[in-house]
Scaffold this active site. Structure first.
Site: not given
Length: 489
Positions: A284, A287, A315, A353, A371, A394
């Site tokens: 993590e 990441w 959208w 998370n 988004w 996102w």
């Protein structure tokens, strides 16, 4: 970045690195200067537009107070300014007559442009600018593919990151500050820091839980997490459990050293003492660095998709989309796990998370909302908001980012609820109006017979909303929406 000759004096500019322990810029300034001044700027360019009660500003205020006290203990002082940092830093450097300004690097496009402007202003007055790596272990182009290109897929990046970390053990070596503390200066212009009110902000109400701020708060949270580290992989997805480290806000504002975290967890792994959770948590942290690297090399992601083809997606728009977005923001979607997660965010500034993924996917693929609207809402409300990680998350949920989930992977909010909050503990905490429902009913109240709901004094539309969208129908519309980016067969 070493100077050829010792500097008479320098200025260390604290930003998202509010600590003295293992601090790169402070370490190098102390090594290379006879006297070192320290400054923190409440940057009006960043604070403008934030709500008067912003928990992040309160957190920073407490962190700055602790930083000032620690520097004073070491014989120095912290100069605090409330101004446009791009103008205040060159002006203060001239006022102090320093030879150089030292700071730790930032990888956000606006910060890069600001720092370039500061460096140019300093150079115009024959002052030096030095920037150091501090918020990540590896930055910019330090981890590249065999073709010498930035990675766009996480797993090969992680493997290359781990290989480089093992080959360069000094990459996490601590950077000493305390032995050089005698060089810290305490100028007379180091006045008491401004209060929150003087900054234009308000403190949290008394009934809000206090955030564990500063270096001491970060250290306490890490010590609390270490006994739970081995179970991190198993516990991290369940919002009712104490599974996460809760260190993300401290990583964001640098009240602890990422080198120290990596050094500590790798030591546990090497001693066989960290269990499976240690490797999962290290992944993590990697990441986080992956997304920072992506932002640095692909700054267009700030305003658009990493994959240009996804710009073609249409959208939902208009009044109906605005109403759906408002319902999502306010936790009125009729899907309990989504609404409980949004209540957690709106009340505390924190969101688990797993729930970040669930709520993002719901907004994008159930409601068809762009988004970027959700990203902006999280940016305003998350205590630990970090542009690279928030944007990366996102774009992962929207399938438009690097190494994102496939566009046809659409979370079912009910099955996610049944899997990760099976007993409804998290939902009941944030949606007490549903607490009378049993563990099976609470995930989808609209499926409970009306008579039974009324026996439990629950009426949909009065006590809790009906679902604003049918998931199966929304899933079909999403697959049609994303057809424009399907790879040709």
């Amino acid at each position: 970045m070493n100077t050829q000759t010792p500097l008479n004096s320098s200025l260390v500019w604290f930003r998202r690195d509010l600590r003295v322990f293992d601090h790169a810029a402070l370490h190098h300034a102390l090594r290379q200067s006879r006297a070192v001044y320290c400054v923190f700027v409440y940057d009006t360019a960043i604070l403008a537009g934030l709500p008067r009660r912003d928990r992040r500003v309160g957190f920073i205020h407490a962190c700055v107070a602790e930083l000032a006290a620690e520097l004073a203990r070491m014989g120095g002082a912290l100069i605090v300014r409330h101004a446009d940092a791009a103008e205040a830093i060159p002006r203060l450097a001239a006022e102090l007559g320093v030879d150089a300004v030292f700071a730790n690097g930032d990888y956000e496009p606006r910060a890069i442009a600001r720092d370039a402007g500061v460096a140019a202003a300093l150079a115009a007055e024959a002052r030096l600018w030095f920037s150091f790596k501090d918020q990540v272990v590896f930055e910019k182009s330090e981890v590249l593919s065999l073709a010498e290109k930035p990675f766009s897929v996480y797993t090969p990046y992680k493997n290359a990151w781990l290989k480089k970390m093992r080959a360069e053990p000094d990459c996490t070596a601590p950077l000493a500050v305390e032995p050089l503390a005698a060089r810290l200066a305490a100028p007379a212009l180091a006045t008491p820091p401004p209060t929150l009110a003087e900054l234009g902000f308000e403190a949290d109400p008394a009934d809000m839980p206090a955030l564990a701020a500063g270096m001491s708060g970060a250290a306490a949270l890490f010590e609390d997490f270490l006994p739970r580290l081995a179970q991190y992989g198993a516990a991290r997805d369940f919002p009712a459990l104490k599974g996460p480290s809760y260190l993300s806000m401290h990583l964001r504002f640098g009240t602890l050293s990422v080198r120290h975290l990596v050094r500590s967890v790798v030591d546990l792994i090497d001693r066989g003492a960290g269990g499976e959770g240690a490797s999962v948590w290290l992944a993590e942290l990697i990441w986080r660095e992956f997304y920072a690297m992506i932002l640095f090399h692909h700054p267009h992601v700030v305003s658009g998709p990493f994959k240009p083809a996804y710009q073609a997606i249409e959208w939902e728009s208009g009044a109906a989309a605005d109403a759906a977005f408002a319902a999502w923001c306010e936790g009125r979607t009729g899907y309990p796990l989504v609404d409980a997660a949004m209540a957690q965010l709106n009340r505390s500034g924190y969101m688990h998370n797993r729930l970040r993924m669930v709520t993002a996917c719901f907004l994008i693929k159930d409601l068809g909302v762009d988004w970027r609207r959700g990203e902006a809402y999280f940016a305003l409300h998350l205590n630990d908001f970090d542009l690279a990680s928030n944007n990366g998350g996102w774009q992962w949920a929207s399938s438009s980012g690097c190494d994102a989930q496939p566009y046809f992977r659409i979370f079912n909010p009910v099955t996610q609820s049944e899997k990760f909050d099976a007993a409804g503990r998290f939902i009941r905490r944030y949606l007490p109006q549903l607490k009378a429902l049993d563990d099976k009913e609470i995930h989808a109240p609209w499926l409970v017979p009306r008579m039974l709901l009324e026996q439990k004094n629950i009426r949909l539309g009065r006590d809790y909303p009906e679902p604003i969208v049918a998931h199966d129908a929304a899933r079909k519309r999403t697959l049609e929406r994303y057809a424009v980016v399907k790879a040709p067969v």
